[in-house]
Motif scaffolding. Structure first.
Motif, PDB file in Angstrom:
ATOM      1  N   ALA A  11     -14.724   8.602  -8.298  1.00 50.88           N
ATOM      2  CA  ALA A  11     -15.099   7.450  -7.469  1.00 50.88           C
ATOM      3  C   ALA A  11     -14.144   7.331  -6.289  1.00 50.88           C
ATOM      4  N   PRO A  12     -14.254   8.217  -5.300  1.00 54.64           N
ATOM      5  CA  PRO A  12     -13.339   8.149  -4.161  1.00 54.64           C
ATOM      6  C   PRO A  12     -13.521   6.859  -3.370  1.00 54.64           C
ATOM      7  N   PRO A  13     -12.430   6.333  -2.807  1.00 56.78           N
ATOM      8  CA  PRO A  13     -12.510   5.075  -2.063  1.00 56.78           C
ATOM      9  C   PRO A  13     -13.229   5.236  -0.736  1.00 56.78           C
ATOM     10  N   THR A  14     -13.689   4.130  -0.183  1.00 57.50           N
ATOM     11  CA  THR A  14     -14.238   4.155   1.166  1.00 57.50           C
ATOM     12  C   THR A  14     -13.093   4.405   2.145  1.00 57.50           C
ATOM     13  N   GLU A  15     -13.447   4.818   3.356  1.00 50.27           N
ATOM     14  CA  GLU A  15     -12.416   5.079   4.364  1.00 50.27           C
ATOM     15  C   GLU A  15     -11.594   3.826   4.649  1.00 50.27           C
ATOM     16  N   ALA A  16     -12.251   2.677   4.738  1.00 52.63           N
ATOM     17  CA  ALA A  16     -11.551   1.434   5.031  1.00 52.63           C
ATOM     18  C   ALA A  16     -10.597   1.059   3.896  1.00 52.63           C
ATOM     19  N   ALA A  17     -11.046   1.229   2.648  1.00 51.21           N
ATOM     20  CA  ALA A  17     -10.196   0.900   1.508  1.00 51.21           C
ATOM     21  C   ALA A  17      -9.002   1.840   1.429  1.00 51.21           C
ATOM     22  N   LEU A  18      -9.243   3.127   1.704  1.00 50.54           N
ATOM     23  CA  LEU A  18      -8.147   4.101   1.674  1.00 50.54           C
ATOM     24  C   LEU A  18      -7.124   3.788   2.759  1.00 50.54           C
ATOM     25  N   ALA A  19      -7.608   3.417   3.940  1.00 48.30           N
ATOM     26  CA  ALA A  19      -6.698   3.064   5.029  1.00 48.30           C
ATOM     27  C   ALA A  19      -5.856   1.845   4.667  1.00 48.30           C
ATOM     28  N   ALA A  20      -6.478   0.853   4.006  1.00 49.41           N
ATOM     29  CA  ALA A  20      -5.738  -0.338   3.584  1.00 49.41           C
ATOM     30  C   ALA A  20      -4.680   0.021   2.545  1.00 49.41           C
ATOM     31  N   LEU A  21      -5.034   0.912   1.619  1.00 53.08           N
ATOM     32  CA  LEU A  21      -4.109   1.312   0.561  1.00 53.08           C
ATOM     33  C   LEU A  21      -2.918   2.081   1.122  1.00 53.08           C
ATOM     34  N   MET A  22      -3.175   2.922   2.121  1.00 52.12           N
ATOM     35  CA  MET A  22      -2.145   3.818   2.636  1.00 52.12           C
ATOM     36  C   MET A  22      -1.387   3.245   3.826  1.00 52.12           C
ATOM     37  N   ALA A  23      -1.681   2.007   4.228  1.00 53.89           N
ATOM     38  CA  ALA A  23      -0.993   1.401   5.375  1.00 53.89           C
ATOM     39  C   ALA A  23       0.506   1.342   5.121  1.00 53.89           C
ATOM     40  N   ALA A  24       1.288   1.630   6.142  1.00 59.77           N
ATOM     41  CA  ALA A  24       2.748   1.616   6.010  1.00 59.77           C
ATOM     42  C   ALA A  24       3.215   0.214   5.626  1.00 59.77           C
ATOM     43  N   PRO A  25       4.053   0.099   4.601  1.00 57.77           N
ATOM     44  CA  PRO A  25       4.500  -1.232   4.161  1.00 57.77           C
ATOM     45  C   PRO A  25       5.560  -1.800   5.107  1.00 57.77           C
ATOM     46  N   PRO A  26       5.400  -3.043   5.556  1.00 56.96           N
ATOM     47  CA  PRO A  26       6.463  -3.680   6.327  1.00 56.96           C
ATOM     48  C   PRO A  26       7.603  -4.067   5.397  1.00 56.96           C
ATOM     49  N   SER A  27       8.761  -4.391   5.975  1.00 54.05           N
ATOM     50  CA  SER A  27       9.906  -4.787   5.150  1.00 54.05           C
ATOM     51  C   SER A  27      10.214  -6.273   5.263  1.00 54.05           C
ATOM     52  N   ASP A  28       9.664  -6.927   6.275  1.00 55.41           N
ATOM     53  CA  ASP A  28       9.868  -8.348   6.478  1.00 55.41           C
ATOM     54  C   ASP A  28       8.936  -9.144   5.578  1.00 55.41           C
ATOM     55  N   ARG A  29       9.460 -10.192   4.933  1.00 56.50           N
ATOM     56  CA  ARG A  29       8.686 -10.954   3.952  1.00 56.50           C
ATOM     57  C   ARG A  29       7.401 -11.509   4.543  1.00 56.50           C
ATOM     58  N   GLU A  30       7.475 -12.144   5.708  1.00 57.25           N
ATOM     59  CA  GLU A  30       6.277 -12.728   6.308  1.00 57.25           C
ATOM     60  C   GLU A  30       5.246 -11.657   6.650  1.00 57.25           C
ATOM     61  N   ALA A  31       5.723 -10.507   7.102  1.00 55.50           N
ATOM     62  CA  ALA A  31       4.804  -9.411   7.420  1.00 55.50           C
ATOM     63  C   ALA A  31       4.143  -8.854   6.159  1.00 55.50           C
ATOM     64  N   VAL A  32       4.898  -8.830   5.066  1.00 58.24           N
ATOM     65  CA  VAL A  32       4.332  -8.378   3.786  1.00 58.24           C
ATOM     66  C   VAL A  32       3.213  -9.314   3.341  1.00 58.24           C
ATOM     67  N   LEU A  33       3.432 -10.620   3.495  1.00 55.37           N
ATOM     68  CA  LEU A  33       2.399 -11.597   3.114  1.00 55.37           C
ATOM     69  C   LEU A  33       1.151 -11.433   3.981  1.00 55.37           C
ATOM     70  N   ALA A  34       1.355 -11.228   5.276  1.00 58.44           N
ATOM     71  CA  ALA A  34       0.209 -11.040   6.177  1.00 58.44           C
ATOM     72  C   ALA A  34      -0.544  -9.767   5.831  1.00 58.44           C
ATOM     73  N   GLN A  35       0.192  -8.708   5.487  1.00 57.63           N
ATOM     74  CA  GLN A  35      -0.464  -7.455   5.119  1.00 57.63           C
ATOM     75  C   GLN A  35      -1.271  -7.624   3.825  1.00 57.63           C
ATOM     76  N   ALA A  36      -0.762  -8.415   2.888  1.00 60.56           N
ATOM     77  CA  ALA A  36      -1.485  -8.653   1.638  1.00 60.56           C
ATOM     78  C   ALA A  36      -2.854  -9.280   1.919  1.00 60.56           C
TER      79      ALA A  36
END
Length: 281
Positions: A140-165
């Motif tokens: 069951a491979p992911p959709t392109e959009a879901a894969l892009a969301a999963l592989m997005a580079a993680p920010p290190s700032d707390r507020e940015a992490v919340l926005a990315q979530a």
């Protein structure tokens, strides 16, 4: 209250709900997720149905042991461990809890771990519930959009992490249900404050990719099995649920229209009822 115990050569952090006399129910979480991602309200509903519920942090997540010394695996490089090792962690936690066997529920990567546990330690699994999971990445491979969301580079700032979530769950969450931004940001903040380790998530992802397909092993599973899946899941499409149910003899498959790669609160009563019916039998 969070407790840490030695299990399978590492430390595992866990929390429990309900009477210790209840039916033992082990909840295994998914990629990069912590025990808090099993919502307390859901755990309490399961406890109210006569379960002794335990939720825990997998290795490389939350307050359990992290393998920082293994670094971040490059794409295609050997994984420092496999899903089989996380399954052995689960069995080790059951040893520490004094549970000869348990009803096992896994979500996403946690479903993969639960499947591996049933294959590797069949005498430790009373029933198996696999939620939004798959027997292997190719089923069951992911959709392109879901894969892009999963592989997005993680920010290190707390507020940015919340926005990315919020951005991530806007893509992979349930389109049939309203996005609960407050719950997402609250959980993301709690998770960040407990432990922020993108490298640990990368090592878990490497374990998924290196662990291969479990279809052949699942054919030997003989415990009552329930498969729950969202029909609108873009990260692990519903084909993964169908493949899991087809692999396990006698498995029951329940799919939910409008459900993505999460557990909307509105579906909790149904999910709890399905799991409780399985474990009570």
């Amino acid at each position: 209250m969070t407790t840490r115990v030695a299990a399978n050569g590492i430390d595992i952090a866990y929390e429990s709900f309900g009477s210790h006399e209840g039916r033992p129910l082990l909840l295994i979480m998914g990629l990069g997720a912590q025990l808090i991602h099993w919502d307390e309200g859901l755990c309490e509903l399961l406890a109210d149905q006569g379960h002794h519920v335990v939720r825990f942090d997998n290795r490389d997540a939350g307050l359990s042991t992290h393998f920082h010394d293994k670094g971040v695996p490059a794409m295609g490089a050997p994984s420092p461990y496999l899903l089989d090792d996380l399954a052995d962690d689960s069995a080790g936690l059951m040893d520490a809890l004094g549970w000869p066997a348990a009803h096992v529920v896994g979500a996403s990567m946690g479903g993969m771990i639960a499947q591996a546990l049933a294959i590797r330690h069949p005498d430790r699994v009373l029933t198996l519930t696999s939620i939004m999971s798959t027997p292997g990445p190719s089923a069951a491979p992911p959709t392109e959009a879901a894969l892009a969301a999963l592989m997005a580079a993680p920010p290190s700032d707390r507020e940015a992490v919340l926005a990315q979530a919020v951005r991530t769950w806007s893509v992979i969450g349930s389109p049939g249900y309203e996005l609960d931004r407050e719950r997402i940001t609250t959980l993301a903040g709690l998770a960040f404050d407990r432990c922020f380790d993108p490298g640990g998530t990368a090592r878990q992802l490497a374990a998924i990719m290196a662990s291969g397909d479990r279809t052949a092993g699942l054919a030997g599973v003989r415990v009552p099995t329930l498969v729950l899946h969202g029909e609108a899941d873009p990260l692990v499409p519903v084909a993964g649920g169908h493949a899991t149910a087809a692999a396990v003899p006698g498995a029951r498959l329940v799919t939910y229209p409008g459900m993505g790669h999460d557990l909307p609160r509105a579906l909790w009563p149904s999910v709890v009822a399905e799991i409780s019916k399985l474990t009570a039998a």
